[in-house]
Motif scaffolding. Structure first.
Motif, mmCIF file in Angstrom:
data_model
loop_
_atom_site.group_PDB
_atom_site.id
_atom_site.type_symbol
_atom_site.label_atom_id
_atom_site.label_comp_id
_atom_site.label_asym_id
_atom_site.label_seq_id
_atom_site.Cartn_x
_atom_site.Cartn_y
_atom_site.Cartn_z
ATOM 1 N N VAL B 362 0.849 -1.185 0.000
ATOM 2 C CA VAL B 362 0.000 0.000 0.000
ATOM 3 C C VAL B 362 0.884 1.233 0.000
ATOM 4 C CG1 VAL B 362 -1.797 1.268 1.214
ATOM 5 C CG2 VAL B 362 -1.756 -1.227 1.325
ATOM 6 N N ASP B 363 0.644 2.116 -0.922
ATOM 7 C CA ASP B 363 1.343 3.397 -0.925
ATOM 8 C C ASP B 363 0.399 4.428 -0.312
ATOM 9 O OD1 ASP B 363 2.797 5.578 -3.504
ATOM 10 O OD2 ASP B 363 2.613 5.759 -1.330
ATOM 11 N N SER B 364 0.698 4.756 0.953
ATOM 12 C CA SER B 364 -0.152 5.733 1.648
ATOM 13 C C SER B 364 0.621 7.009 1.932
ATOM 14 C CB SER B 364 -0.657 5.120 2.956
ATOM 15 O OG SER B 364 0.447 4.824 3.806
ATOM 16 N N SER B 365 1.684 7.238 1.170
ATOM 17 C CA SER B 365 2.557 8.371 1.445
ATOM 18 C C SER B 365 1.848 9.715 1.301
ATOM 19 C CB SER B 365 3.784 8.328 0.526
ATOM 20 O OG SER B 365 3.368 8.279 -0.820
ATOM 21 N N GLY B 366 0.761 9.728 0.572
ATOM 22 C CA GLY B 366 0.050 10.986 0.375
ATOM 23 C C GLY B 366 -1.032 11.238 1.405
ATOM 24 N N VAL B 367 -1.143 10.361 2.390
ATOM 25 C CA VAL B 367 -2.242 10.464 3.359
ATOM 26 C C VAL B 367 -1.782 11.241 4.597
ATOM 27 C CG1 VAL B 367 -3.837 9.167 4.820
ATOM 28 C CG2 VAL B 367 -3.211 8.284 2.557
ATOM 29 N N ASN B 368 -2.625 12.166 5.042
ATOM 30 C CA ASN B 368 -2.349 12.891 6.277
ATOM 31 C C ASN B 368 -3.508 12.665 7.236
ATOM 32 O OD1 ASN B 368 -1.759 14.597 8.353
ATOM 33 N ND2 ASN B 368 -1.424 16.427 7.090
ATOM 34 N N LEU B 369 -3.292 11.797 8.223
ATOM 35 C CA LEU B 369 -4.362 11.459 9.157
ATOM 36 C C LEU B 369 -4.578 12.547 10.208
ATOM 37 C CD1 LEU B 369 -3.690 7.654 9.738
ATOM 38 C CD2 LEU B 369 -5.589 8.665 8.489
#
Lengths: 179, 551
Positions: B362-369
């Motif tokens: 999973v590439d979640s590098s663009g996610v800001n929680l």
């Protein structure tokens, strides 16, 4: 002359006797089993593993942060609990919080943010509650829906909602004690 | 009067006396030098001893073992005298090393249960024995193994040094088998099956286990291999027995044929449709041909249970060239809340025609929680043949919202376990304070401006900064009916916030934030507050004009 001879003989005997004094030694036993004193055997808490790096709660933060490299996000604020700044480093998939101490910043919390990382024992966000017990046992305290496992002076807090793990936090006890 | 005439000594005699005296002095000096280097006798207490030449050195002299001597020739666990050959300078020595045992054995008494007529050895009633030399065990008085009942038996422990220790233990002689064996899965035994032949037991019943507090079911226990402790009451006598469940039956497998892609890890479990065994089973598989080429082959699947029973069977493995990429299903409605976690993997299912376990990244590098918004997520599935599939989705991060009713209801639920009927308001204040201190951990974060969200954070997630502690306190105090207000520091000082409470005696400070000093700020006046936090960077310097009525 005879007198001189006798005196000389007596003196020699005395000197010889003196040299034999304390001629028995008692050895203090060496090579005692140090199993109970082995500092390496001291209790350790749960350690978060990312790649080859182990992050132990309350350890000095500098080498850990150096190994982790540039964080995705950094935040600091005057601490309400410690003297100095609270520092929060957000990395891919987990967050590291640090607290100030006289020796330098220390690791206060490691917070897992998603299920793309796991604890060293293999637990992930989203796992079911049975897996928590299978991996960590039943010896924990329950606070609401949170299971708190205490080990080696730190806590691992696992929140379970609707039968699934929603939070996994490695937590220091540095500010827990109070009068 | 006649004068005594002095006899003159002959010169030869004088010379003899001179030489004799010289020799005596010389010998004495030699003996003194000889005795000054090494002890003539050394004693050591029996145990794990590492013998070194320095142990024999007197006055720091350099001493070494003679090449003909080895420290291994000394048995430090057997008392006695051992000759030790040493060298020091030009001198040779044979020193007596005495190994002694002056410490008596230490041991713990252990209760034991035996069937009537069966004997036991004295060492069976002793545990955790510690002594540096061999120990002999004897009964002080031979126990009566023929009469049921609990007997106090004294065991005498004597070591090689002649030191004696006495240990008294309970020996229970019972009219039952101490161990009854059955095969796993067989018909469950009844309590009567435990009674020895020829014995008469009028009242026999199972009693509850000490650990679980429940009476065990023999029918349940006989299904699981192992030793199961059972406790009976036989005519008033407590009898500890064991139901030993053996597993001598091999696993029974139902196998199936498998088709998968070349390069897939061929795990034995793929071939097992069903397995029956009393315990856990481990599988292995033997291929008759390499798995990196397409084709069909027979494989042998072996099963082994925890007791070591084995069975085997054959199945067919068909390997095909895999050219189709995996399929990724789901992930279209991903969402998360600010500050909370997200499970990316549980939202999708990956299927492949020939690989039962394709990998998923999973590439979640663009996610800001930490911020509301919509962010890209990329799922990448790869099968063993290297076929790759990608699926791009979006995750929406929301900010949670809670109503005051929800938050106060949560607080009320917590108070049900915290407050007791009849508590005074002061006791309630204390109880709330201690609950928060015990259950909410300090952890900084972006300031939560919504008091309901901050309170929920503390009440449910149990962590936060001082604003979370403040709002958690507010929610609990309000739900408990305690009048309370918020307070914070002067802007120029360290930012901090806490609460004030009034239970009819005026406004007092109530700060539940976990200070590292461990200070207690539960219901304190201003002087106490400032005194306790005095060294802590002016954490409680507040505007007296804004809060004139604080005690």
């Amino acid at each position: 002359m005879k007198k001189i001879g006798f005196v000389l003989l007596a003196l020699c005997l005395l000197l010889f006797a003196a040299s034999c004094q304390g001629d028995v030694k008692v050895i203090e036993k060496s090579g005692e089993n140090a199993a109970g004193n082995d500092p390496a055997g001291a209790a350790e808490g749960y350690v978060f593993q990312t790649g080859d790096l182990s992050i132990a709660i309350d350890s000095l933060a500098e080498p850990v942060l150096r190994a982790l490299g540039e964080p995705k996000e950094y935040y600091e604020a005057p601490s309400c609990a410690f003297e100095g700044l609270d520092k929060i480093y957000t990395f891919e998939h987990f967050e590291v919080d640090c607290y100030p101490s006289p020796e330098g910043d220390r690791i206060q919390t490691v917070f897992l943010m998603d299920d793309l990382v796991a604890t060293a024992e293999g637990l992930r966000i989203g796992d079911d509650s049975a897996r928590v017990e299978a991996l960590y046992g039943k010896d924990c305290s329950k606070v609401g829906t949170e299971s708190v496992y205490t080990k080696g002076g730190m806590k691992m807090k696992i929140m379970i909602e609707d039968g699934r793990v929603t939070f996994i936090t490695y937590q220091s006890c540095a500010s827990d004690d109070f009068e | 009067m006649r004068r005594k005439r002095r006899r003159r000594l002959r010169p030869g005699f004088v010379a003899f006396l001179f030489i004799f005296s010289f020799l005596i002095v010389g010998l004495t000096v030699f003996l003194i030098l000889y005795n000054s280097r090494v002890y003539s006798r050394v004693e050591v207490e029996a145990g794990d001893v590492v013998l070194t030449p320095a142990d024999f050195s007197k006055n720091g002299s350099e001493v070494s073992f003679d090449p003909s001597f080895s420290p291994d020739s000394v048995d430090f666990h057997t008392p006695g005298e051992y000759p030790v050959k040493l060298r020091s300078g030009i001198f040779r020595y044979t020193v007596s090393l005495t190994v002694k045992d002056t410490v008596p054995p230490v041991a713990r008494a252990v209760s034991k249960t035996v069937s009537r007529g069966i004997t036991c050895a004295p060492e069976d009633l002793v545990d955790e024995m510690k002594d540096e030399t061999k120990v002999l065990y004897t009964f002080e008085t031979e126990p009566d193994f023929s009469t049921p009942g609990v007997k106090k038996v004294t065991v005498i422990l004597t070591d090689l040094g002649g030191n004696v220790t006495r240990v008294t233990a309970d020996l229970t002689v019972i009219p039952l088998y101490t161990v009854l064996e059955r095969e796993a899965g067989s018909e469950a035994p009844s309590p009567a099956d435990f009674v020895l032949p020829g014995e008469t037991v009028t009242e026999l019943s199972l009693v509850e286990e000490t650990e679980s507090g429940t009476v065990p079911s023999l029918a349940d226990l006989v299904r699981t291999p192992g030793d199961h402790p059972i406790r009976f009451l036989a005519d008033g006598l407590v009898c500890d027995c064991v139901l030993r469940v053996n597993d001598t039956t091999p696993p029974v497998m139902t196998l199936r044929d498998v088709t998968c892609g070349v390069g897939v890890e061929v795990k034995p479990e793929l071939f097992v449709a069903e397995v029956k065994d009393a315990g856990e089973v481990l599988f292995s598989v033997e291929l008759s041909a390499p798995s990196d080429q397409p084709g069909t082959q027979r494989v042998t699947v072996r099963a082994k249970d925890a007791a070591g029973n084995e069975s085997a069977g054959e199945a067919t493995l068909t390997l095909m060239v895999d050219t189709a990429a995996p399929e990724i299903h789901g992930g279209e409605s991903l969402f998360a809340y600010v500050g909370k976690t997200v499970s990316f993997l549980s939202e999708v299912q990956v299927r492949d025609d020939l690989d039962p376990a394709p990998t998923i990244e999973v590439d979640s590098s663009g996610v800001n929680l930490k911020q509301e918004g919509t962010y890209p997520v990329v799922y990448i599935a790869t099968d063993a043949a290297g076929n790759r599939a990608e699926k791009r989705v979006q995750i929406t991060v929301f900010r949670e919202q809670y109503s005051e009713e929800e938050v106060l209801a949560t607080a009320g639920k917590i108070l049900e376990g915290v407050l007791k009927p009849g508590m005074s308001d002061r006791e309630k204040v204390d109880a709330i304070y201690y609950w928060i201190r015990a259950h909410v951990s300090y952890r900084d974060s972006d300031t939560i401006h919504d008091w309901l969200l901050a309170a929920h954070q503390g009440l449910v997630n149990h962590w936060g900064d001082c604003s979370v502690f403040q709002m958690t306190s507010r929610a609990l105090l309000t739900a408990a009916g305690i009048e309370n207000r918020l307070i914070d520091t002067l802007p120029l000082y360290e930012m901090h916030c806490w609460n004030l409470v009034n239970i009819g005696e005026g406004w007092y400070h109530f700060d539940t934030t976990a200070f590292f000093t461990g200070s207690n700020f539960c219901y304190v006046d201003t002087a106490t507050l400032l005194n306790r936090s005095g060294g802590f960077m002016s954490s409680h310097t507040f505007d007296r004009d804004r809060y004139p009525d604080v005690m």
